[in-house]
Design a protein around this motif. Structure first.
Motif, mmCIF file in Angstrom:
data_model
loop_
_atom_site.group_PDB
_atom_site.id
_atom_site.type_symbol
_atom_site.label_atom_id
_atom_site.label_comp_id
_atom_site.label_asym_id
_atom_site.label_seq_id
_atom_site.Cartn_x
_atom_site.Cartn_y
_atom_site.Cartn_z
ATOM 1 N N PHE A 1 0.784 -1.279 0.138
ATOM 2 C CA PHE A 1 -0.069 0.266 0.126
ATOM 3 C C PHE A 1 0.583 1.310 0.097
ATOM 4 O O PHE A 1 0.232 2.234 -0.289
ATOM 5 C CB PHE A 1 -1.025 0.060 1.269
ATOM 6 C CG PHE A 1 -1.883 -0.931 1.218
ATOM 7 C CD1 PHE A 1 -2.985 -1.075 -0.017
ATOM 8 C CD2 PHE A 1 -2.165 -2.097 2.028
ATOM 9 C CE1 PHE A 1 -4.069 -2.070 0.018
ATOM 10 C CE2 PHE A 1 -2.998 -3.086 2.013
ATOM 11 C CZ PHE A 1 -3.912 -3.109 1.045
ATOM 12 N N ASP B 1 -6.473 3.441 -0.068
ATOM 13 C CA ASP B 1 -6.969 2.275 -0.992
ATOM 14 C C ASP B 1 -7.794 1.759 -0.441
ATOM 15 O O ASP B 1 -8.022 1.067 0.809
ATOM 16 C CB ASP B 1 -5.667 1.475 -1.197
ATOM 17 C CG ASP B 1 -5.749 0.452 -2.245
ATOM 18 O OD1 ASP B 1 -6.742 -0.195 -2.299
ATOM 19 O OD2 ASP B 1 -4.889 0.542 -3.216
ATOM 20 N N CYS B 2 -9.059 1.271 -1.501
ATOM 21 C CA CYS B 2 -9.947 0.715 -1.002
ATOM 22 C C CYS B 2 -10.013 -0.836 -0.457
ATOM 23 O O CYS B 2 -10.597 -1.202 0.360
ATOM 24 C CB CYS B 2 -11.166 0.479 -2.143
ATOM 25 S SG CYS B 2 -11.877 1.996 -2.541
ATOM 26 N N ASN C 1 -7.535 -1.559 1.394
ATOM 27 C CA ASN C 1 -6.766 -1.360 2.744
ATOM 28 C C ASN C 1 -7.778 -1.386 3.928
ATOM 29 O O ASN C 1 -7.953 -0.167 4.617
ATOM 30 C CB ASN C 1 -5.668 -0.285 2.657
ATOM 31 C CG ASN C 1 -4.675 -0.372 4.081
ATOM 32 O OD1 ASN C 1 -4.982 -1.054 4.833
ATOM 33 N ND2 ASN C 1 -3.721 0.316 3.767
ATOM 34 N N LYS D 1 -3.953 7.336 -11.938
ATOM 35 C CA LYS D 1 -4.060 6.420 -10.949
ATOM 36 C C LYS D 1 -3.343 7.203 -9.725
ATOM 37 O O LYS D 1 -2.282 7.639 -9.875
ATOM 38 C CB LYS D 1 -3.390 5.089 -11.249
ATOM 39 C CG LYS D 1 -3.479 4.071 -10.184
ATOM 40 C CD LYS D 1 -3.029 2.699 -10.713
ATOM 41 C CE LYS D 1 -2.792 1.436 -10.051
ATOM 42 N NZ LYS D 1 -4.114 1.382 -9.067
ATOM 43 N N MET E 1 -1.360 3.300 -4.993
ATOM 44 C CA MET E 1 -2.786 2.633 -4.711
ATOM 45 C C MET E 1 -2.804 1.088 -5.620
ATOM 46 O O MET E 1 -2.495 1.222 -6.880
ATOM 47 C CB MET E 1 -3.954 3.532 -5.178
ATOM 48 C CG MET E 1 -4.014 4.704 -4.355
ATOM 49 S SD MET E 1 -4.912 4.379 -3.021
ATOM 50 C CE MET E 1 -4.845 6.256 -2.110
ATOM 51 N N GLU E 2 -3.194 0.293 -5.014
ATOM 52 C CA GLU E 2 -3.485 -1.192 -5.625
ATOM 53 C C GLU E 2 -4.677 -1.149 -6.360
ATOM 54 O O GLU E 2 -4.852 -1.597 -7.382
ATOM 55 C CB GLU E 2 -3.550 -2.209 -4.466
ATOM 56 C CG GLU E 2 -3.737 -3.517 -4.887
ATOM 57 C CD GLU E 2 -3.799 -4.348 -3.693
ATOM 58 O OE1 GLU E 2 -4.967 -4.849 -3.268
ATOM 59 O OE2 GLU E 2 -2.813 -4.776 -3.647
ATOM 60 N N SER E 3 -5.853 -0.496 -5.740
ATOM 61 C CA SER E 3 -7.122 -0.522 -6.424
ATOM 62 C C SER E 3 -7.164 0.470 -7.395
ATOM 63 O O SER E 3 -6.593 1.634 -7.286
ATOM 64 C CB SER E 3 -8.260 -0.081 -5.323
ATOM 65 O OG SER E 3 -7.993 -1.298 -4.436
ATOM 66 N N TYR F 1 -10.228 4.744 -4.323
ATOM 67 C CA TYR F 1 -9.940 4.761 -3.057
ATOM 68 C C TYR F 1 -10.785 5.668 -2.076
ATOM 69 O O TYR F 1 -11.785 6.289 -2.666
ATOM 70 C CB TYR F 1 -8.362 5.944 -2.939
ATOM 71 C CG TYR F 1 -8.553 7.216 -3.655
ATOM 72 C CD1 TYR F 1 -9.005 8.474 -2.639
ATOM 73 C CD2 TYR F 1 -8.434 7.483 -4.710
ATOM 74 C CE1 TYR F 1 -8.816 9.621 -2.916
ATOM 75 C CE2 TYR F 1 -8.587 8.838 -5.279
ATOM 76 C CZ TYR F 1 -8.711 9.838 -4.198
ATOM 77 O OH TYR F 1 -8.792 11.079 -4.824
#
Length: 181
Positions: free
Chosen positions: A33, A135-136, A138, A162, A166-168, A171
């Motif tokens: 993250f 991040d959604c 997390n 992006k 962030m992975e997603s 957020y």
């Protein structure tokens, strides 16, 4: 910076912190993250310039400056994480940030550090609110935000860019407003 609670101290980073900092930023969820912390830091010594810069800024109370502080155990001065604030580049708002060593997670240290620094930010400035972008994926960080009194404002999905680290694709955007006196 020196903020103390019963369990932790938030203080300026020192070179003695670099070994623990290096270890923490290479833990699985931090890489997941907040990968920018580990990407350019291939050894504990790679944090020397970063720590030195923070040392040169330690007299400043400007919440708009991007600052990070050591979160250490009050009884041992062992670095267990970081907390900070500063302008979030894409939103131009003051964002808070935090992370805690995985061995100390789930014990309330992140909430305690975030709440303590948040109070200090409001005490030394006239800023009306602070933000968090999380991040959604997390979920643990979202729980910390809510325990510290941040309100989920909205879920955002940037169209043409992006969010860094962030992975997603989306957020959560949180706000904490100054308490009215």
């Amino acid at each position: 910076m020196f903020l103390k609670t019963d369990r932790i101290i938030i203080r300026d980073l020192e070179r003695k912190d670099k070994e623990n900092l290096y270890k923490i930023v290479h833990q699985k969820n931090l890489v997941r993250f907040m990968r920018d912390w580990s990407e350019d830091n291939s050894s504990p010594e790679s944090f020397n310039d970063y720590i030195d810069w923070h040392q040169s800024q330690k007299e400043s109370n400007d919440v708009y400056e991007n600052k990070r502080y050591a979160v250490v155990l009050a009884d041992t001065d062992e670095l267990i994480g970081m907390v900070g604030m500063g302008i979030e580049d894409t939103l131009n708002e003051v964002e808070m940030a935090y992370f805690i060593d995985e061995h100390y997670q789930g014990k309330g240290y992140a909430t305690e550090a975030l709440s303590t620094l948040m109070k200090w930010c409001f005490d030394v400035s006239d800023i009306s609110y602070l933000i968090l972008t999380i991040d959604c994926a997390n979920e643990a960080s979202c729980k910390v935000a809510e325990k510290a009194g941040f309100e989920l404002f909205e879920k955002r999905t940037p169209i043409s860019h992006k969010q860094p680290n962030m992975e997603s694709e989306s957020y959560y955007y949180y706000r904490k407003y100054r308490e009215k006196s």
